[in-house]
Design a protein around this motif. Structure first.
Motif, PDB file in Angstrom:
ATOM      1  N   LEU A  50       5.553 -14.451  10.292  1.00 22.33           N
ATOM      2  CA  LEU A  50       6.045 -13.530  11.327  1.00 22.33           C
ATOM      3  C   LEU A  50       7.333 -14.064  11.948  1.00 22.33           C
ATOM      4  O   LEU A  50       8.265 -13.304  12.231  1.00 22.33           O
ATOM      5  N   ALA A  51       7.369 -15.373  12.174  1.00 26.86           N
ATOM      6  CA  ALA A  51       8.587 -15.983  12.731  1.00 26.86           C
ATOM      7  C   ALA A  51       9.763 -15.786  11.770  1.00 26.86           C
ATOM      8  O   ALA A  51      10.887 -15.492  12.198  1.00 26.86           O
ATOM      9  N   SER A  52       9.488 -15.928  10.469  1.00 26.87           N
ATOM     10  CA  SER A  52      10.547 -15.733   9.474  1.00 26.87           C
ATOM     11  C   SER A  52      11.047 -14.292   9.470  1.00 26.87           C
ATOM     12  O   SER A  52      12.256 -14.041   9.409  1.00 26.87           O
ATOM     13  N   LEU A  53      10.119 -13.337   9.553  1.00 27.04           N
ATOM     14  CA  LEU A  53      10.522 -11.930   9.612  1.00 27.04           C
ATOM     15  C   LEU A  53      11.310 -11.639  10.884  1.00 27.04           C
ATOM     16  O   LEU A  53      12.325 -10.926  10.859  1.00 27.04           O
ATOM     17  N   PRO A  86       0.834  -1.200   0.000  1.00 27.77           N
ATOM     18  CA  PRO A  86       0.000   0.000   0.000  1.00 27.77           C
ATOM     19  C   PRO A  86       0.867   1.247   0.000  1.00 27.77           C
ATOM     20  O   PRO A  86       1.998   1.226   0.489  1.00 27.77           O
ATOM     21  N   PRO A  87       0.358   2.340  -0.551  1.00 30.95           N
ATOM     22  CA  PRO A  87       1.169   3.572  -0.575  1.00 30.95           C
ATOM     23  C   PRO A  87       1.653   4.013   0.799  1.00 30.95           C
ATOM     24  O   PRO A  87       2.747   4.557   0.923  1.00 30.95           O
ATOM     25  N   LYS A 102      11.597  -7.473  14.532  1.00 31.19           N
ATOM     26  CA  LYS A 102      11.017  -7.873  15.816  1.00 31.19           C
ATOM     27  C   LYS A 102      10.327  -6.681  16.482  1.00 31.19           C
ATOM     28  O   LYS A 102       9.210  -6.809  17.015  1.00 31.19           O
ATOM     29  N   THR A 103      10.998  -5.538  16.472  1.00 28.05           N
ATOM     30  CA  THR A 103      10.431  -4.348  17.107  1.00 28.05           C
ATOM     31  C   THR A 103       9.142  -3.922  16.425  1.00 28.05           C
ATOM     32  O   THR A 103       8.159  -3.566  17.100  1.00 28.05           O
ATOM     33  N   ILE A 104       9.114  -3.968  15.096  1.00 36.02           N
ATOM     34  CA  ILE A 104       7.900  -3.597  14.367  1.00 36.02           C
ATOM     35  C   ILE A 104       6.755  -4.531  14.719  1.00 36.02           C
ATOM     36  O   ILE A 104       5.618  -4.094  14.952  1.00 36.02           O
ATOM     37  N   ILE A 105       7.027  -5.813  14.775  1.00 31.96           N
ATOM     38  CA  ILE A 105       5.972  -6.789  15.097  1.00 31.96           C
ATOM     39  C   ILE A 105       5.377  -6.511  16.471  1.00 31.96           C
ATOM     40  O   ILE A 105       4.146  -6.532  16.653  1.00 31.96           O
ATOM     41  N   VAL A 106       6.230  -6.227  17.444  1.00 32.74           N
ATOM     42  CA  VAL A 106       5.735  -5.952  18.797  1.00 32.74           C
ATOM     43  C   VAL A 106       4.980  -4.630  18.836  1.00 32.74           C
ATOM     44  O   VAL A 106       3.882  -4.542  19.405  1.00 32.74           O
ATOM     45  N   GLU A 107       5.533  -3.589  18.214  1.00 30.23           N
ATOM     46  CA  GLU A 107       4.890  -2.274  18.241  1.00 30.23           C
ATOM     47  C   GLU A 107       3.557  -2.274  17.516  1.00 30.23           C
ATOM     48  O   GLU A 107       2.643  -1.526  17.883  1.00 30.23           O
ATOM     49  N   PRO A 122       8.270  -1.507   3.367  1.00 25.28           N
ATOM     50  CA  PRO A 122       7.438  -2.658   2.982  1.00 25.28           C
ATOM     51  C   PRO A 122       7.175  -3.629   4.134  1.00 25.28           C
ATOM     52  O   PRO A 122       6.119  -4.262   4.174  1.00 25.28           O
ATOM     53  N   ILE A 123       8.130  -3.750   5.049  1.00 27.15           N
ATOM     54  CA  ILE A 123       7.953  -4.692   6.155  1.00 27.15           C
ATOM     55  C   ILE A 123       6.682  -4.378   6.932  1.00 27.15           C
ATOM     56  O   ILE A 123       5.983  -5.284   7.407  1.00 27.15           O
ATOM     57  N   LEU A 124       6.354  -3.086   7.057  1.00 23.25           N
ATOM     58  CA  LEU A 124       5.182  -2.684   7.822  1.00 23.25           C
ATOM     59  C   LEU A 124       3.911  -3.286   7.247  1.00 23.25           C
ATOM     60  O   LEU A 124       3.068  -3.811   7.986  1.00 23.25           O
ATOM     61  N   SER A 125       3.754  -3.232   5.921  1.00 28.94           N
ATOM     62  CA  SER A 125       2.536  -3.784   5.316  1.00 28.94           C
ATOM     63  C   SER A 125       2.486  -5.296   5.467  1.00 28.94           C
ATOM     64  O   SER A 125       1.415  -5.880   5.665  1.00 28.94           O
ATOM     65  N   TRP A 126       3.640  -5.961   5.368  1.00 28.99           N
ATOM     66  CA  TRP A 126       3.652  -7.408   5.557  1.00 28.99           C
ATOM     67  C   TRP A 126       3.261  -7.775   6.985  1.00 28.99           C
ATOM     68  O   TRP A 126       2.468  -8.696   7.199  1.00 28.99           O
ATOM     69  N   VAL A 127       3.823  -7.051   7.937  1.00 25.26           N
ATOM     70  CA  VAL A 127       3.480  -7.319   9.337  1.00 25.26           C
ATOM     71  C   VAL A 127       1.981  -7.118   9.571  1.00 25.26           C
ATOM     72  O   VAL A 127       1.331  -7.929  10.221  1.00 25.26           O
ATOM     73  N   TRP A 128       1.432  -6.030   9.032  1.00 18.95           N
ATOM     74  CA  TRP A 128      -0.009  -5.796   9.166  1.00 18.95           C
ATOM     75  C   TRP A 128      -0.824  -6.953   8.582  1.00 18.95           C
ATOM     76  O   TRP A 128      -1.788  -7.421   9.188  1.00 18.95           O
TER      77      TRP A 128
END
Length: 630
Positions: free
Chosen positions: A204-207, A170-171, A215-220, A177-183
Motif C-alpha cells: 500500500l505504501a508503494s502504491l 477480477p472482472p 492515495k485517494t483510492i486507498i482512503v476511499e 486494476p489498482i482497485l483490485s490490488w488495493v482490495w
C-alpha cells in the motif's frame, strides 16, 4: 434465428427488479449499511428465482438450461462466501458489497430474460423480442460474476483465515486494476497473518508513493482504519514501521489527513510516540510532520492530545546541563529528562489511549540508550521537524512547547549541524512569530529574566554572527525581529549584530535585517525612539541607503525602515549627512504608489525631517516627485 414474442412480460417482474438494469453499481456504502449476510442473501434469493424461471421455460429450453447451470454455480459460491463471512473474526467487506451489488444486478437481468421464455397467452404478447444473442449477453455477465466471486474467495480464503495477497484481476476491476490490488492488500491487513499484513502495508505504501490517485483510492476503500490498527496493536516494529510509512504517504492532502484524524489516528500516534522502539518513533514523527503540514485542524487535534510532550521528551532524552548559568533546576535541560517519567500519564488522555504494557516503556528507554548515534540523531531531527510543523500558526502548540521546557532544549540544539539545527531554528522562528502576535504569550515565554529566553537570543545571535548560510541566517534574523518588543532600550547586544546584516551580500539576508530592524523602530514599539537612536549610533544609515538601490523588495523595506528612523529620530545629524530628506523626496513613485501606507509614511517622515533640518513648521504634503536617488 428463432424469435419469441411475449405479451406484457414485464408485468410479472417486481418494480424494483424491473428498474434495476438502469441502476448503477454503488461506489460507496450507504450511511446505514445492511449486515453483510443480509447483503448476500439478496443475490442468493435471486439465483433461486432465476433457477425456478429457467426450469419453467417453454422456449429457448437449452439456453435456459445453461443459464440455470451458471446460476447454480453462482449460488454455491455465494453460499460459500456467506459461510466465510459469518465465521470470520475480522472482515473487510467493501469488495464483498461491491461484488454482491454487481451480481444482484446481473441476476435481475437474467431473471427478466428467463421469465420471457415462459408460455404466455396471446393477450400478453407484445413486440418485445427475445433472441439467442440475449442469452449470450447474459451468459457473459454471469461469467463475470463467477470470476468476481472466485476472486473474492481466493482473496479471503475459504478456511476463514484469509488468503495470501492476491494480484489477479477480477472482472469488476478490469478497467481499474489498482482497485483490485488495493482490495487485496487491505483484506490482508485485516485478516492475514502478521508477515502478510506487513507485506500488504508495504505494498500500500508503494502504491501511495506512486501518485495521488492511488492515495485517494486507498482512503476511499477503507485503508486507513486497518493501517492504524496495525500501528497501534502490533508489537512487531516492522509492522508498525510499514503502517506508519503507508500513512505517511497518504497524509499529503488535507482531506486525507482529516480521514486519519476521523479514525482517531491522532490518539494512536501520540501513544506510539510515547512508547515504541526508536525506529518506529522516527516514522511516526515523520507522519506527524506530514499531517501537521497539510492540515491546520490536525495541529489543533495534536495540541488537544498533548503531542508536544512526547516529542520534546524524545528530542531531549540524552541532554544534560552542566552550566549553572543555563537556569535553575526547575528550568534546566535536566528537568526535561524527567518528562520521561511522566510519559505514562499520557495514557490518561482517553481510556482507549492507555498503554498495552507498562513495562515496555523501560525496555524502549534502554533500547534508545543502546541505539547507534546516527539513529538517535535521525529521531531528534524528525521530532524537531514535527515540533516545527505543529508550532506553525498554532499559538496553543507554541505555548505547550515553552511549558514543557522545549524552548531551552531547542536553543541547546542550535549548536548542532545539518537538518537538526535547521529544524530547531525554524521551530524557534514559529514560536517567536506566535509570541509577536500574542502579547500575553510573549510576556510569559520571553521575559527578560527568563533563562530560556536568554539562551534562545544568545543562540540566535551566534547563528547570525558565525553561520555563513543564508538558509540559517534568515530565520534567525526573523526570530530576533519577532522579539523586538521584548528588548530593553538601547539593546546594543542585539541591535549591533542585526545592523551589521544590512551589509550582507545576500539580498534576502539584508532585506530580512531591514524588516526586523523596522519592528524595533516602528511606532507600535514603545521604545522605538531609543532603538532608532541606537541603530543610527551603530552606523546603520549608510548600509540602509545602499539597500535602497537594490531590487524592489529591498527598496520597499529599506524605505519603511528609513521612514521609521526619520520619524523617531528626525533630528539626527547622521540622517542629514546622508541626505535622507532628498532621498525620501525622490522616492520612486512605482514603489510607493503600490503601497498607500508607505506613501503616507514617507509624507510623515519628510515632515519630521523638514521640521528639524529645514527650520520652521512645514505643512504635510506629497513630495513624491520622482527625483532619482543619485
Amino acid at each position: 434465428m428463432v424469435l419469441l414474442i411475449n405479451a406484457f412480460d414485464l408485468l410479472s417482474v417486481p418494480a424494483a427488479v424491473a428498474e434495476s438494469p438502469s441502476r448503477a453499481p454503488r461506489m460507496a456504502a450507504p450511511p446505514e449499511e445492511m449486515r453483510i449476510e443480509e447483503e448476500l442473501s439478496h443475490p442468493i434469493m435471486l439465483s433461486e428465482r432465476v433457477r425456478s424461471a429457467a426450469d419453467e421455460a417453454e422456449s429457448f429450453k437449452s439456453e435456459c438450461s445453461e443459464l440455470g447451470k451458471q446460476v447454480d454455480r453462482l449460488s454455491q459460491m455465494l453460499r460459500s462466501l456467506v459461510r466465510f463471512t459469518t465465521s470470520a473474526q475480522s472482515l473487510y467487506d467493501r469488495p464483498i458489497r461491491r461484488v454482491a451489488a454487481d451480481v444482484s444486478r446481473h441476476l435481475e437481468r437474467a431473471l427478466a430474460l428467463a421469465r420471457k421464455c415462459k408460455h404466455q397467452n396471446i393477450l400478453r404478447r407484445v413486440v418485445t423480442i427475445t433472441s439467442a444473442a440475449d442469452f449470450r449477453k447474459i451468459a457473459s455477465l454471469l461469467d463475470a460474476s463467477v470470476g468476481d466471486l472466485k476472486w473474492l474467495l481466493s482473496v479471503f480464503g475459504s478456511d476463514g483465515k484469509g488468503g495470501d495477497i492476491e494480484l489477479s484481476l477480477p472482472p469488476i476491476a478490469s478497467n481499474d486494476p489498482i482497485l483490485s490490488w488495493v482490495w487485496s492488500f487491505i483484506a490482508s491487513i485485516h485478516m492475514g497473518p502478521l508477515p502478510d499484513r506487513i507485506e500488504a502495508a508495504n505494498e500500500l505504501a508503494s502504491l501511495a508513493r506512486d501518485n495521488d490517485r492511488n492515495k485517494t483510492i486507498i482512503v476511499e476503500e477503507g485503508g486507513v482504519p486497518p493501517l492504524l490498527k496495525l500501528l497501534k496493536e502490533t508489537l512487531a516494529p516492522d509492522a508498525q514501521i510499514a503502517a506508519a510509512t503507508a500513512l505517511q504517504y497518504l497524509a499529503n492532502d488535507q482531506g486525507r489527513v482529516q480521514a486519519i484524524v476521523n479514525e482517531l489516528g491522532v490518539q494512536t500516534i501520540v501513544q506510539i510516540l510515547g512508547d515504541a522502539p526508536m525506529r518506529v518513533q522516527i516514522q511516526v514523527a515523520s507522519l506527524v510532520v506530514n499531517m501537521a503540514a497539510h492540515c491546520p485542524l490536525a495541529r489543533e487535534d495534536f495540541a488537544r492530545e498533548n503531542a508536544i510532550r512526547p516529542l520534546v521528551t524524545l528530542l531531549s532524552f540524552d541532554m544534560f546541563v552542566d552550566d549553572p548559568k543555563a537556569g535553575t533546576p526547575k528550568q534546566s535541560i535536566h528537568s526535561i529528562v524527567q518528562i520521561n517519567k511522566q510519559s505514562k500519564s499520557l495514557g490518561k488522555l482517553n481510556s482507549h489511549n492507555s498503554y498495552m504494557d507498562g513495562s515496555r516503556t523501560g525496555s524502549h528507554k534502554k533500547d534508545r540508550e543502546n541505539e547507534k548515534p546516527e539513529v538517535r540523531m535521525k529521531l531528534k531531527t524528525s521530532c524537531a521537524e514535527a515540533l516545527r510543523m505543529l508550532a506553525r500558526g498554532s499559538l496553543l502548540n507554541s505555548k505547550k512547547i515553552t511549558e514543557t521546557k522545549g524552548l531551552l532544549c531547542l536553543a541547546k540544539l542550535l549548536d548542532e549541524q545539518g537538518e537538526l539545527q535547521y529544524n530547531c531554528l525554524m521551530t524557534i522562528m514559529e514560536i517567536t512569530a506566535a509570541a509577536e502576535a500574542n502579547a500575553d504569550f510573549r510576556r510569559a515565554a520571553f521575559k527578560t529574566n527568563s533563562p530560556a529566553a536568554k539562551s534562545v537570543v544568545d543562540q540566535l545571535l551566534k547563528v547570525m554572527k558565525e553561520t555563513d548560510s543564508p538558509l540559517l541566517r534568515v530565520p534567525a534574523i526573523k526570530s530576533i525581529g519577532s522579539l523586538a518588543r521584548t528588548f530593553p532600550a538601547r539593546e546594543s547586544r542585539v541591535l549591533v549584530p542585526l545592523v551589521s546584516q544590512l551589509n550582507h551580500s545576500n539580498q534576502d539576508v539584508a532585506t530580512e535585517a531591514a524588516i526586523s530592524l523596522g519592528k524595533f523602530v516602528c511606532p507600535d514599539n514603545f521604545l522605538h525612539k531609543e532603538h532608532a537612536r541606537a541603530i543610527i549610533e551603530s552606523n546603520g544609515v549608510p548600509p540602509l541607503m545602499r539597500l535602497l538601490k537594490g531590487i524592489e523588495r529591498m527598496q520597499l523595506h529599506g524605505l519603511y525602515l528609513l521612514c521609521y528612523l526619520a520619524i523617531s529620530a528626525g533630528n539626527s545629524e547622521a540622517l542629514e549627512q546622508a541626505r535622507v530628506l532628498a532621498v525620501l523626496e525622490g522616492a520612486d513613485r512605482s514603489v510607493a504608489s503600490q503601497h498607500p501606507d508607505l506613501r503616507e509614511l514617507i509624507v510623515d517622515a519628510i515632515y519630521h525631517l523638514k521640521m528639524f533640518h529645514a527650520g520652521g513648521h512645514p505643512q504635510k504634503q506629497s513630495y513624491l516627485v520622482g527625483i532619482s536617488y543619485e
